[in-house]
Scaffold this active site. Structure first.
Site, PDB file in Angstrom:
ATOM      1  N   LEU A  51      -7.923  -4.860   4.259  1.00 31.48           N
ATOM      2  CA  LEU A  51      -6.922  -3.799   4.381  1.00 31.48           C
ATOM      3  C   LEU A  51      -5.598  -4.296   4.955  1.00 31.48           C
ATOM      4  O   LEU A  51      -5.566  -5.119   5.859  1.00 31.48           O
ATOM      5  CB  LEU A  51      -7.461  -2.678   5.264  1.00 31.48           C
ATOM      6  CG  LEU A  51      -8.782  -2.049   4.803  1.00 31.48           C
ATOM      7  CD1 LEU A  51      -9.194  -0.949   5.770  1.00 31.48           C
ATOM      8  CD2 LEU A  51      -8.683  -1.507   3.380  1.00 31.48           C
ATOM      9  N   GLU A  53      -1.161  -2.771   5.402  1.00 34.54           N
ATOM     10  CA  GLU A  53      -0.420  -1.540   5.661  1.00 34.54           C
ATOM     11  C   GLU A  53      -0.310  -0.644   4.432  1.00 34.54           C
ATOM     12  O   GLU A  53      -0.141   0.580   4.569  1.00 34.54           O
ATOM     13  CB  GLU A  53       0.977  -1.854   6.200  1.00 34.54           C
ATOM     14  CG  GLU A  53       0.987  -2.263   7.663  1.00 34.54           C
ATOM     15  CD  GLU A  53       0.623  -1.126   8.605  1.00 34.54           C
ATOM     16  OE1 GLU A  53       0.682   0.051   8.183  1.00 34.54           O
ATOM     17  OE2 GLU A  53       0.258  -1.415   9.750  1.00 34.54           O
ATOM     18  N   GLY A  54      -0.392  -1.218   3.240  1.00 34.77           N
ATOM     19  CA  GLY A  54      -0.400  -0.378   2.045  1.00 34.77           C
ATOM     20  C   GLY A  54      -1.608   0.548   2.041  1.00 34.77           C
ATOM     21  O   GLY A  54      -1.485   1.766   1.844  1.00 34.77           O
ATOM     22  N   HIS A  55      -2.798  -0.027   2.262  1.00 29.71           N
ATOM     23  CA  HIS A  55      -4.001   0.802   2.360  1.00 29.71           C
ATOM     24  C   HIS A  55      -3.876   1.823   3.494  1.00 29.71           C
ATOM     25  O   HIS A  55      -4.238   2.998   3.338  1.00 29.71           O
ATOM     26  CB  HIS A  55      -5.228  -0.066   2.640  1.00 29.71           C
ATOM     27  CG  HIS A  55      -5.541  -1.081   1.589  1.00 29.71           C
ATOM     28  ND1 HIS A  55      -5.403  -2.428   1.801  1.00 29.71           N
ATOM     29  CD2 HIS A  55      -5.990  -0.942   0.325  1.00 29.71           C
ATOM     30  CE1 HIS A  55      -5.761  -3.082   0.721  1.00 29.71           C
ATOM     31  NE2 HIS A  55      -6.115  -2.201  -0.199  1.00 29.71           N
ATOM     32  N   VAL A 194       4.102  -0.102  -0.392  1.00 26.68           N
ATOM     33  CA  VAL A 194       4.496  -0.597   0.933  1.00 26.68           C
ATOM     34  C   VAL A 194       4.799  -2.083   0.805  1.00 26.68           C
ATOM     35  O   VAL A 194       4.032  -2.840   0.191  1.00 26.68           O
ATOM     36  CB  VAL A 194       3.384  -0.366   1.975  1.00 26.68           C
ATOM     37  CG1 VAL A 194       3.780  -0.938   3.329  1.00 26.68           C
ATOM     38  CG2 VAL A 194       3.103   1.135   2.094  1.00 26.68           C
TER      39      VAL A 194
END
Length: 298
Positions: A51, A53-55, A194
Site C-alpha cells: 500500500l 498513499e494512492g491506496h 495520487v
C-alpha cells in the site's frame, strides 16, 4: 467528494488499534451484512497490498463517506500473464495492516489463493472488446482476471460503495462495464491519481525502479503535462501532440513506450482531434518495470 488530508505513511503514528483481519469469505460477508442490517453503510477498497498513499486516499474516501471501511489484500494470480512479476510482486502484510490501522480501517480481508480459487474453479468474466485493447493488447487475459476477481470480491464483500483510483483508468471502465452488465448492486467511486512530489504516479511497482530508472520514469508524467499544456495553448491535432510527447520521451532515453492513446473520456474510443473531454493514457517499460499513467484534458 471531499477527502481527508493524508499524513506520510512511513511517519511514526500514535499507537492505534489495528483492523480486524479475516481470511474466510463467509465471515467477511456475514460481518458486512450484519452491519448493513443496522442501517449503516459499508465502503470497500480492493487492493493487492504493498500500500501507498494512492491506496490510502481511497481508504480516506471510504472513511469519509461510509460507516464501515473494508479493505481486501489479495495478489490475484489470474491477472498476471505468464512469466510476469507475480512471484516478485511487493508484499508486506504487517506494514499494510499497520498503515491501514493508522487510517482507521476497521476490517481487512486477506484470503489465501485457495479461498478465492478452490480446486475445480472454472468460471471467468470477460467484458468484451473494452478489455482487449490498450492494456488488454499488451497484457492478454489481464482484464479477464481483473473482472473475475473483482466480481468475486463484490460477492464476498457486498458493500454499498467501492473505491478505485483514476491511475488505472481502463480498469475503472472494465469494472463499471461488469457492474452494469451483471446488475451488481454497488456504487463505484473513482478517486484522483495520487502523485509523488515530482509528479510520478504512485504505484506499488515503483519499488522496482533503480535510482536512474526512477529519474527516467518521470518523463511519463512530464509527457502528459506537455499534452495538457499544448491543449491549453489551443493545439487540437492529436497526431501532432503525440509526436511531441514521443520527442520528449526519446530525449530522456531508457523508456520503451508501448502506447500513447488519446481516447474519448470515459471510453477507449480513439480520437484524432481534441473536440471534447479526452483522456491521454500512456504505458511504457522503464528497465524491466512496466508503468502506466493518464490525464484528462480538453
Amino acid at each position: 467528494m471531499g477527502m481527508k488530508a493524508t499524513a506520510p505513511i512511513d511517519s511514526a503514528p500514535a499507537p492505534v488499534r489495528g483492523p480486524r483481519v479475516v481470511a474466510e469469505a463467509d465471515a467477511v460477508r456475514e460481518i458486512i451484512r450484519k452491519t448493513q442490517a443496522t442501517g449503516k453503510t459499508v465502503g470497500f477498497v480492493p487492493t493487492m497490498g504493498a500500500l501507498h498513499e494512492g491506496h490510502l486516499s481511497l481508504v480516506d474516501a471510504a472513511r469519509a463517506e461510509c460507516d464501515l471501511t473494508v479493505v481486501s489484500i489479495f495478489v490475484n494470480p489470474t491477472q498476471f500473464e505468464p512469466n510476469a512479476d507475480l512471484n516478485s510482486y511487493p508484499r508486506d502484510l504487517d506494514r499494510d495492516l499497520r498503515v491501514l490501522g493508522g487510517r482507521g480501517c476497521e476490517l481487512v480481508f486477506v484470503p489465501l489463493v485457495e479461498e478465492m480459487y478452490p480446486a475445480g474453479y472454472a468460471t471467468t468474466v470477460d467484458v468484451g472488446p473494452l478489455g482487449h485493447t490498450l492494456e488488454g493488447e499488451f497484457r492478454p487475459g489481464h482484464f479477464c482476471g481483473v473482472a473475475t476477481v473483482v466480481l468475486k470480491l463484490f460477492q464476498i464483500a457486498p458493500a454499498d460503495v467501492t473505491y478505485f483510483g483514476r491511475k488505472d483508468y481502463q480498469q475503472t471502465l472494465v469494472v463499471r462495464q461488469m457492474v452494469s452488465d451483471l446488475n451488481v448492486p454497488i456504487e463505484i467511486r473513482v478517486c484522483p491519481t495520487v502523485r509523488e512530489s515530482d509528479g510520478l504516479a504512485m504505484s506499488s511497482r515503483n519499488a522496482y525502479l533503480s535510482v536512474d530508472e526512477r529519474r527516467q520514469a518521470l518523463v511519463l508524467s512530464q509527457s502528459l503535462q506537455l499534452a495538457q499544456r499544448l491543449a491549453s495553448e489551443g493545439l487540437r491535432d492529436v497526431a501532432t501532440i503525440r509526436d511531441k510527447m514521443h520527442e520528449l520521451i526519446r530525449a530522456v532515453g531508457g523508456v520503451d513506450v508501448q502506447y500513447v492513446a488519446f481516447v474519448a473520456d470515459g471510453s477507449v474510443t480513439p480520437v484524432t482531434s481534441l473536440d471534447g473531454p479526452t483522456t491521454v493514457a500512456i504505458a511504457a517499460k522503464v528497465g524491466a518495470t512496466r508503468l502506466i499513467d493518464n490525464v484528462r484534458i480538453a
